[in-house]
Design an enzyme around this catalytic site. Structure first.
Site, mmCIF file in Angstrom:
data_model
loop_
_atom_site.group_PDB
_atom_site.id
_atom_site.type_symbol
_atom_site.label_atom_id
_atom_site.label_comp_id
_atom_site.label_asym_id
_atom_site.label_seq_id
_atom_site.Cartn_x
_atom_site.Cartn_y
_atom_site.Cartn_z
ATOM 1 C CB THR A 26 -1.003 -0.036 1.182
ATOM 2 O OG1 THR A 26 -1.941 1.019 1.022
ATOM 3 C CG2 THR A 26 -0.314 0.054 2.524
ATOM 4 C CE LYS A 30 -1.472 0.497 -3.490
ATOM 5 N NZ LYS A 30 -2.843 0.719 -3.957
#
Length: 189
Positions: A26, A30
């Site tokens: 997250t 990413k």
């Protein structure tokens, strides 16, 4: 939940936990985590970011493969969200890994993404100061890919002139906790 200081921390984590078979990635890693992967799915490669990693172990060695399931999720959500409506452009708040996935889907649907960032560093990226009544009136779809409004900072929201929004505007927020963010609440007034 594994808190990390850097994307490289994923390698240390996998060494420490031998029964780990996968990870979700997250904000803000990413895009950065891609460089530590052995393989990357075609879509994730085109997007330039991953949110899911599979771990295949071969004795003391392992192979990491990255995928981007944000693309599938957003594509399905957006199709249901817009119905038959086909906007020409979308304002996309944020320029991180989630924004890359959102941009990929928008382009596949023939919608031009216009990025907005606190730190615009490219010619095609607007600053929040650039968002005015004229900008909002030209774009029907507005998407928040930033963590603004995520628990525990639930009162934060992207800085834009909410008063000029009309019933023809569509607001989409990638923040999932809380379910209704300040961005969506303000846009619904």
């Amino acid at each position: 939940l594994f808190e990390m200081e850097t994307a490289e921390g994923v390698l240390e984590l996998i060494d420490k936990i031998p029964n780990l078979i996968g990870l979700n990635v997250t904000i803000p890693f990413k895009a950065d985590v891609v460089q530590y992967l052995d393989e990357i799915d075609v879509i994730a490669s085109e997007v330039g970011s991953v949110n899911t990693i599979t771990i295949k172990r071969f004795g003391s060695k392992f192979v990491l493969k990255g995928f981007n399931t944000d693309v599938i999720g957003f594509d399905r959500s957006l199709s249901g969200f817009l119905g038959n409506k086909q906007p020409k452009e979308a304002l996309v708040f944020g320029t991180g890994g989630s924004a890359l996935a959102i941009s990929y889907v928008l382009k596949q649907k023939g919608i031009n993404p216009i990025f907005v960032s606190r730190f615009p560093h490219e010619a095609n990226v607007l600053s929040y100061a650039d968002i005015n009544k004229k900008t909002i009136r030209q774009v029907e779809l507005i998407i928040n890919t930033t963590p603004l409004g995520m628990f525990p900072d639930i009162d934060q929201k992207p800085d834009l002139p909410y008063k000029v929004l009309t019933p023809d505007h569509y607001l989409f927020d990638l923040v999932y906790n809380p379910e209704e963010t300040a961005f969506l609440r303000e846009g619904n007034l």
